[in-house]
Design a protein around this motif. Structure first.
Motif, PDB file in Angstrom:
ATOM      1  N   UNK A  70       0.848  -1.185   0.000  1.00  0.00           N
ATOM      2  CA  UNK A  70       0.000   0.000   0.000  1.00  0.00           C
ATOM      3  C   UNK A  70       0.883   1.234   0.000  1.00  0.00           C
ATOM      4  N   UNK A  71       0.654   2.107  -0.966  1.00  0.00           N
ATOM      5  CA  UNK A  71       1.324   3.394  -1.030  1.00  0.00           C
ATOM      6  C   UNK A  71       0.311   4.473  -0.642  1.00  0.00           C
ATOM      7  N   UNK A  72       0.783   5.700  -0.528  1.00  0.00           N
ATOM      8  CA  UNK A  72      -0.112   6.786  -0.129  1.00  0.00           C
ATOM      9  C   UNK A  72      -1.341   6.854  -1.034  1.00  0.00           C
ATOM     10  N   UNK A  73      -1.122   6.781  -2.350  1.00  0.00           N
ATOM     11  CA  UNK A  73      -2.236   6.933  -3.290  1.00  0.00           C
ATOM     12  C   UNK A  73      -3.291   5.852  -3.087  1.00  0.00           C
ATOM     13  N   UNK A  74      -2.857   4.632  -2.784  1.00  0.00           N
ATOM     14  CA  UNK A  74      -3.815   3.547  -2.574  1.00  0.00           C
ATOM     15  C   UNK A  74      -4.605   3.747  -1.284  1.00  0.00           C
ATOM     16  N   UNK A  91      -4.783   9.784   5.467  1.00  0.00           N
ATOM     17  CA  UNK A  91      -4.018   8.879   4.611  1.00  0.00           C
ATOM     18  C   UNK A  91      -2.525   8.943   4.908  1.00  0.00           C
ATOM     19  N   UNK A  92      -1.977  10.147   4.988  1.00  0.00           N
ATOM     20  CA  UNK A  92      -0.540  10.277   5.213  1.00  0.00           C
ATOM     21  C   UNK A  92      -0.145   9.783   6.599  1.00  0.00           C
ATOM     22  N   UNK A  93      -0.945  10.136   7.607  1.00  0.00           N
ATOM     23  CA  UNK A  93      -0.658   9.685   8.967  1.00  0.00           C
ATOM     24  C   UNK A  93      -0.809   8.171   9.088  1.00  0.00           C
ATOM     25  N   UNK A  94      -1.807   7.615   8.402  1.00  0.00           N
ATOM     26  CA  UNK A  94      -2.009   6.171   8.441  1.00  0.00           C
ATOM     27  C   UNK A  94      -0.835   5.449   7.786  1.00  0.00           C
ATOM     28  N   UNK A  95      -0.346   5.993   6.687  1.00  0.00           N
ATOM     29  CA  UNK A  95       0.832   5.418   6.037  1.00  0.00           C
ATOM     30  C   UNK A  95       2.027   5.427   6.986  1.00  0.00           C
ATOM     31  N   UNK A  98       1.740   2.868   9.902  1.00  0.00           N
ATOM     32  CA  UNK A  98       1.809   1.470   9.464  1.00  0.00           C
ATOM     33  C   UNK A  98       3.192   1.092   8.942  1.00  0.00           C
ATOM     34  N   UNK A  99       3.883   2.044   8.355  1.00  0.00           N
ATOM     35  CA  UNK A  99       5.145   1.784   7.657  1.00  0.00           C
ATOM     36  C   UNK A  99       6.299   1.644   8.653  1.00  0.00           C
ATOM     37  N   UNK A 100       6.423   0.460   9.239  1.00  0.00           N
ATOM     38  CA  UNK A 100       7.395   0.244  10.313  1.00  0.00           C
ATOM     39  C   UNK A 100       8.838   0.393   9.851  1.00  0.00           C
ATOM     40  N   UNK A 101       9.156  -0.030   8.635  1.00  0.00           N
ATOM     41  CA  UNK A 101      10.551   0.036   8.170  1.00  0.00           C
ATOM     42  C   UNK A 101      10.853   1.296   7.368  1.00  0.00           C
ATOM     43  N   UNK A 102       9.880   2.205   7.287  1.00  0.00           N
ATOM     44  CA  UNK A 102      10.063   3.526   6.676  1.00  0.00           C
ATOM     45  C   UNK A 102      10.549   3.452   5.223  1.00  0.00           C
ATOM     46  N   UNK A 103       9.978   2.518   4.456  1.00  0.00           N
ATOM     47  CA  UNK A 103      10.353   2.434   3.044  1.00  0.00           C
ATOM     48  C   UNK A 103       9.308   3.077   2.138  1.00  0.00           C
ATOM     49  N   UNK A 104       8.344   3.769   2.741  1.00  0.00           N
ATOM     50  CA  UNK A 104       7.353   4.496   1.961  1.00  0.00           C
ATOM     51  C   UNK A 104       6.184   3.672   1.474  1.00  0.00           C
ATOM     52  N   UNK A 105       6.090   2.436   1.950  1.00  0.00           N
ATOM     53  CA  UNK A 105       4.982   1.575   1.548  1.00  0.00           C
ATOM     54  C   UNK A 105       4.654   0.627   2.700  1.00  0.00           C
ATOM     55  N   UNK A 106       3.478   0.026   2.637  1.00  0.00           N
ATOM     56  CA  UNK A 106       3.010  -0.837   3.724  1.00  0.00           C
ATOM     57  C   UNK A 106       2.722  -2.221   3.163  1.00  0.00           C
ATOM     58  N   UNK A 107       3.421  -3.232   3.683  1.00  0.00           N
ATOM     59  CA  UNK A 107       3.098  -4.595   3.266  1.00  0.00           C
ATOM     60  C   UNK A 107       2.047  -5.175   4.211  1.00  0.00           C
TER      61      UNK A 107
END
Length: 224
Positions: A70-74, A91-95, A98-107
């Protein structure tokens, strides 16, 4: 998960209910000790497998393109699909949360970790508000919690709060309804934050050109 968080609310009278009553839909959890996922499962009447399927389905809802992340746009598109108005989309705060490893996306594993932490957090505060331990929040219990947190609220405003969260309109708030209202709220679920989140929801509901209800206008400046 329940429907849109941004549905309109009407002014209703405070439901009359005896404090010690136990409506049939309430589900008191008879399990002692610190809050664990077992408490959450019992409160939701779910098995672990059912819960995992629910969370996977929610992840897939956001991951409509089936890319596995999941990226910001999704996230933004998913919140829009849930009809959550732009004025209080996180959306930005949720990203970020969730993004524990700070790679800009959420698995999926990061998404599930967020869901685990959030549902535990929401159950803890739900349990703290439910002082009668009936397995549901009565209007007077919510009022007590808000007042103890230093929030001024009258019967009319309280009724709007309860009505917004109480999706089956039976005058009480179950844990499932509480969870659905706050599951995608990425900030700490203190009673103050929950109230200010509801304020924003209500302001969006009534529209920017409508008259702000008196109870809300007392707090809106400091909640922005």
């Amino acid at each position: 998960m329940s429907g849109a968080a941004g549905q309109g609310v009407e002014h209703v009278g405070l439901p009359k209910m005896e404090t010690k009553s136990k409506p049939e839909c309430c589900n008191p959890v008879k399990k002692s000790g610190p809050v664990t996922m077992d408490h959450v499962l019992l409160a939701l009447r779910e098995t672990n497998e059912e819960r995992n399927l629910r969370i996977r389905s929610l992840f897939n809802f956001f991951d409509a393109a089936n890319v596995g992340f999941l990226y910001y746009a999704q996230i933004e598109k998913g919140l829009s699909a849930l009809q959550i108005p732009a004025e209080y989309k996180y959306a930005n705060d949720l990203l970020k949360v969730c993004d524990a490893n700070r790679d800009g996306r959420v698995d999926y594993h990061e998404f599930k970790r967020y869901m685990d932490d959030k549902e535990l957090e929401l159950y803890r505060i739900f349990q703290a508000i439910d002082v009668e331990h009936n397995g549901c929040i009565l209007p007077e219990e919510l009022w007590d919690a808000l007042v103890k947190a230093g929030i001024q609220i009258d019967d009319e405003e309280l009724a709007r709060f309860v009505e917004h969260v109480d999706k089956d309109n039976n005058g009480i708030i179950t844990f499932e309804e509480w969870r659905d209202f706050l599951l995608l709220y990425p900030h700490e679920a203190t009673i103050e934050n929950i109230y200010h989140h509801w304020e924003r929801v209500c302001l969006v509901d009534i529209g920017e050109h409508a008259v702000i209800p008196q109870g809300i206008s007392k707090h809106v400046k400091r909640s922005k």
